[in-house]
Design an enzyme around this catalytic site. Structure first.
Site, PDB file in Angstrom:
ATOM      1  N   HIS A  39      -9.783  -5.594  11.571  1.00  0.00           N
ATOM      2  CA  HIS A  39      -9.271  -5.690  10.199  1.00  0.00           C
ATOM      3  C   HIS A  39      -7.811  -5.239  10.211  1.00  0.00           C
ATOM      4  O   HIS A  39      -7.447  -4.273  10.879  1.00  0.00           O
ATOM      5  CB  HIS A  39     -10.103  -4.790   9.278  1.00  0.00           C
ATOM      6  CG  HIS A  39      -9.503  -4.645   7.920  1.00  0.00           C
ATOM      7  ND1 HIS A  39      -9.063  -5.727   7.186  1.00  0.00           N
ATOM      8  CD2 HIS A  39      -9.239  -3.551   7.158  1.00  0.00           C
ATOM      9  CE1 HIS A  39      -8.573  -5.297   6.033  1.00  0.00           C
ATOM     10  NE2 HIS A  39      -8.658  -3.987   6.002  1.00  0.00           N
ATOM     11  N   ASN A  86      -2.405  -6.505   4.468  1.00  0.00           N
ATOM     12  CA  ASN A  86      -3.859  -6.334   4.439  1.00  0.00           C
ATOM     13  C   ASN A  86      -4.439  -7.336   3.440  1.00  0.00           C
ATOM     14  O   ASN A  86      -4.272  -7.177   2.233  1.00  0.00           O
ATOM     15  CB  ASN A  86      -4.173  -4.897   4.035  1.00  0.00           C
ATOM     16  CG  ASN A  86      -5.662  -4.606   3.984  1.00  0.00           C
ATOM     17  OD1 ASN A  86      -6.482  -5.529   4.005  1.00  0.00           O
ATOM     18  ND2 ASN A  86      -6.010  -3.334   3.900  1.00  0.00           N
ATOM     19  N   CYS A 138     -12.851  -4.435   2.211  1.00  0.00           N
ATOM     20  CA  CYS A 138     -12.215  -4.922   3.445  1.00  0.00           C
ATOM     21  C   CYS A 138     -13.231  -5.199   4.550  1.00  0.00           C
ATOM     22  O   CYS A 138     -12.896  -5.847   5.549  1.00  0.00           O
ATOM     23  CB  CYS A 138     -11.165  -3.933   3.927  1.00  0.00           C
ATOM     24  SG  CYS A 138      -9.828  -3.707   2.750  1.00  0.00           S
TER      25      CYS A 138
HETATM   26  N1  ACO Z   1       7.651   3.832   0.200  1.00  0.00           N
HETATM   27  C1  ACO Z   1       8.259   5.008   0.356  1.00  0.00           C
HETATM   28  N2  ACO Z   1       7.603   6.176   0.307  1.00  0.00           N
HETATM   29  C2  ACO Z   1       6.279   6.137   0.104  1.00  0.00           C
HETATM   30  C3  ACO Z   1       5.582   4.929  -0.058  1.00  0.00           C
HETATM   31  C4  ACO Z   1       6.318   3.737  -0.001  1.00  0.00           C
HETATM   32  N3  ACO Z   1       5.759   2.510  -0.136  1.00  0.00           N
HETATM   33  N4  ACO Z   1       4.270   5.201  -0.229  1.00  0.00           N
HETATM   34  C5  ACO Z   1       4.132   6.532  -0.172  1.00  0.00           C
HETATM   35  N5  ACO Z   1       5.359   7.105   0.010  1.00  0.00           N
HETATM   36  C6  ACO Z   1       5.690   8.508   0.116  1.00  0.00           C
HETATM   37  C7  ACO Z   1       4.703   9.396  -0.607  1.00  0.00           C
HETATM   38  O1  ACO Z   1       5.005   9.451  -1.978  1.00  0.00           O
HETATM   39  C8  ACO Z   1       4.933  10.703   0.091  1.00  0.00           C
HETATM   40  O2  ACO Z   1       6.076  11.293  -0.422  1.00  0.00           O
HETATM   41  P1  ACO Z   1       6.123  12.893  -0.695  1.00  0.00           P
HETATM   42  O3  ACO Z   1       5.947  13.497   0.676  1.00  0.00           O
HETATM   43  O4  ACO Z   1       7.469  13.077  -1.275  1.00  0.00           O
HETATM   44  O5  ACO Z   1       4.984  13.163  -1.606  1.00  0.00           O
HETATM   45  C9  ACO Z   1       5.241  10.303   1.538  1.00  0.00           C
HETATM   46  O6  ACO Z   1       5.617   8.914   1.483  1.00  0.00           O
HETATM   47  C10 ACO Z   1       4.049  10.443   2.461  1.00  0.00           C
HETATM   48  O7  ACO Z   1       2.915   9.868   1.826  1.00  0.00           O
HETATM   49  P2  ACO Z   1       1.537   9.732   2.552  1.00  0.00           P
HETATM   50  O8  ACO Z   1       0.595   9.010   1.665  1.00  0.00           O
HETATM   51  O9  ACO Z   1       1.110  11.047   3.096  1.00  0.00           O
HETATM   52  O10 ACO Z   1       1.986   8.784   3.768  1.00  0.00           O
HETATM   53  P3  ACO Z   1       1.183   8.341   5.024  1.00  0.00           P
HETATM   54  O11 ACO Z   1       1.937   8.603   6.236  1.00  0.00           O
HETATM   55  O12 ACO Z   1      -0.251   8.796   4.953  1.00  0.00           O
HETATM   56  O13 ACO Z   1       1.164   6.759   4.850  1.00  0.00           O
HETATM   57  C11 ACO Z   1      -0.309   5.038   4.114  1.00  0.00           C
HETATM   58  C12 ACO Z   1       0.584   6.189   3.698  1.00  0.00           C
HETATM   59  C13 ACO Z   1       0.548   3.981   4.763  1.00  0.00           C
HETATM   60  C14 ACO Z   1      -0.956   4.463   2.844  1.00  0.00           C
HETATM   61  C15 ACO Z   1      -1.364   5.539   5.092  1.00  0.00           C
HETATM   62  O14 ACO Z   1      -1.989   6.693   4.599  1.00  0.00           O
HETATM   63  C16 ACO Z   1      -2.402   4.527   5.381  1.00  0.00           C
HETATM   64  O15 ACO Z   1      -2.142   3.481   5.925  1.00  0.00           O
HETATM   65  N6  ACO Z   1      -3.666   4.822   5.054  1.00  0.00           N
HETATM   66  C17 ACO Z   1      -4.740   3.894   5.266  1.00  0.00           C
HETATM   67  C18 ACO Z   1      -4.935   3.230   3.992  1.00  0.00           C
HETATM   68  C19 ACO Z   1      -5.244   1.804   4.147  1.00  0.00           C
HETATM   69  O16 ACO Z   1      -4.933   1.132   5.105  1.00  0.00           O
HETATM   70  N7  ACO Z   1      -5.891   1.285   3.121  1.00  0.00           N
HETATM   71  C20 ACO Z   1      -6.211  -0.092   3.061  1.00  0.00           C
HETATM   72  C21 ACO Z   1      -7.575  -0.294   2.588  1.00  0.00           C
HETATM   73  S1  ACO Z   1      -8.744   0.466   3.626  1.00  0.00           S
HETATM   74  C22 ACO Z   1      -8.564  -0.246   5.040  1.00  0.00           C
HETATM   75  O17 ACO Z   1      -8.295  -1.420   5.046  1.00  0.00           O
HETATM   76  C23 ACO Z   1      -8.760   0.495   6.265  1.00  0.00           C
END
Ligand code: ACO
Length: 324
Positions: free
Chosen positions: A251, A281, A112
């Site tokens: 980004h 993204n 990214c």
């Molecule tokens: N729909 C419904 N529930 C979901 C989904 C979904 N699409 N994805 C995850 N969950 C659930 C998980 O299974 C978990 O359930 P559980 O508590 O029963 O185990 C719950 O939601 C919480 O999961 P987390 O991963 O802790 O959720 P979080 O609030 O951290 O959000 C996310 C996840 C959106 C991926 C976040 O961590 C994030 O945005 N991280 C940055 C990652 C990113 O942007 N990566 C892109 C590449 S790097 C970059 O560009 C910066």
């Protein structure tokens, strides 16, 4: 010499995928995706699109905005993690599509942060007199490397391309790329990666799926910290303060990360370019796509100070400060 950013262009493939479309086959919902990420929809490549064709389309638009032609290009750098082939590079395929017979080109693998890395390299090559007109492109078909059974990743990404055209200008002038700042920490490589590559098998000899894997929470934590540092670094390197920034073009990974960076800079939301709601993204394509949109609709104009920042799998991250 210095590099002036003369134009930008973007391209989105035609296949629109909404959150509800994903929820039809996956245990997720529009409400969850919007609340946690700000994403409402994304575009996906169809049979007619390739990483190369999208890159070329974005490049043509960047050249048109700059009032330049293919004859002005002697360098092409493409940030991509989803090239169509191991080689030739997307960059030289674009060179051929644009009918350019001189100069040089190559791809950069920095996930990214690919656009910021590519911009930094192009700027260095222009400053050292090795190029006079550079296309810097981010192009991604991430739908090819997503595991559509993994709700934690497949909802986050979209396909597309963005490009800028850089022109060499003499002397130190007030405009152009003021500085770029690149970083990597390979010891964090396992929090966001693709599990395989062409011809690489696991220990049992089975081909690896080549899909994106991520520990979202860890990536989030590092993103906020590293991007904050990178923004401060860019400003202090130029003796500038937060109040000097006209536009943040970040980004586009997650609205919560973007909002956090805007707050850190004390920028009102209307000074932050946001496309993550519509594009999701698009990895290396996200910054030039967002920049192109805001330059085309007249929000970002001449003389304004634009701050760009990105972080991606590697971990790799960086920032760029550009006066248009
Ligand atoms: N729909 C419904 N529930 C979901 C989904 C979904 N699409 N994805 C995850 N969950 C659930 C998980 O299974 C978990 O359930 P559980 O508590 O029963 O185990 C719950 O939601 C919480 O999961 P987390 O991963 O802790 O959720 P979080 O609030 O951290 O959000 C996310 C996840 C959106 C991926 C976040 O961590 C994030 O945005 N991280 C940055 C990652 C990113 O942007 N990566 C892109 C590449 S790097 C970059 O560009 C910066």
């Amino acid at each position: 010499m210095r590099s002036r950013l003369a134009g930008a262009g973007g391209y989105l493939p035609g296949h629109l995928v909404t959150n509800d479309d994903l929820a039809a086959t996956l245990d997720t919902s529009d409400a969850w995706i919007v609340e946690r990420t700000g994403i409402r929809q994304r575009y996906r490549v169809g049979p007619a699109d390739t990483t190369t064709s999208m890159a070329a389309a974005a490049a043509r638009r960047a050249l048109a905005m700059a009032g330049a032609t293919a004859a002005d290009v002697d360098l092409i750098i493409v940030g991509t993690s989803t090239p169509d082939q191991a080689f030739p590079s997307v960059a030289v395929r674009v060179q051929a599509l644009l009918g350019i017979e001189r100069g040089f080109g190559f791809d950069v693998s920095a996930a990214c942060a690919g656009f910021v890395y590519a911009l930094s390299l192009a700027d260095a090559l222009i400053r050292t007199g090795q190029a006079r007109g550079a296309l810097v492109i981010g192009s991604e078909a991430f739908s090819r490397i997503l595991d559509y059974t993994d709700r934690g990743t497949c909802v986050l990404f979209g396909d597309g391309a963005g490009a800028v055209f850089l022109r060499a200008a003499a002397g130190e002038g007030a405009d152009g790329i003021l500085s770029t700042h690149l970083h990597a920490q390979g010891s964090l490589g396992d929090i966001l990666y693709v599990d395989g590559a062409l011809g690489v098998a696991d220990s049992a000899g089975q081909p690896l799926p080549g899909k994106l894997r991520m520990n979202g929470r860890e990536v989030f934590r590092h993103a906020v910290q590293r991007l904050s540092e990178s923004v401060d670094e860019a400003l202090s390197a130029n003796g500038l303060g937060r109040a000097d920034v006209d536009w943040l073009v970040p980004h586009q990974a997650n609205i919560r990360i973007i909002d956090g960076m805007g707050r850190k800079l004390g920028l009102p939301p209307e000074r932050v370019v946001i496309t993550v709601d519509r594009h999701a993204n698009t990895s290396a394509a996200s910054i030039p796509l967002a920049l192109a949109e805001a330059m085309e609709d007249g929000r970002i104009g001449q003389g304004q100070l634009v701050l760009m920042e990105a972080l991606g799998g590697g971990l790799v991250w960086g920032s760029a400060l550009v006066r248009l």
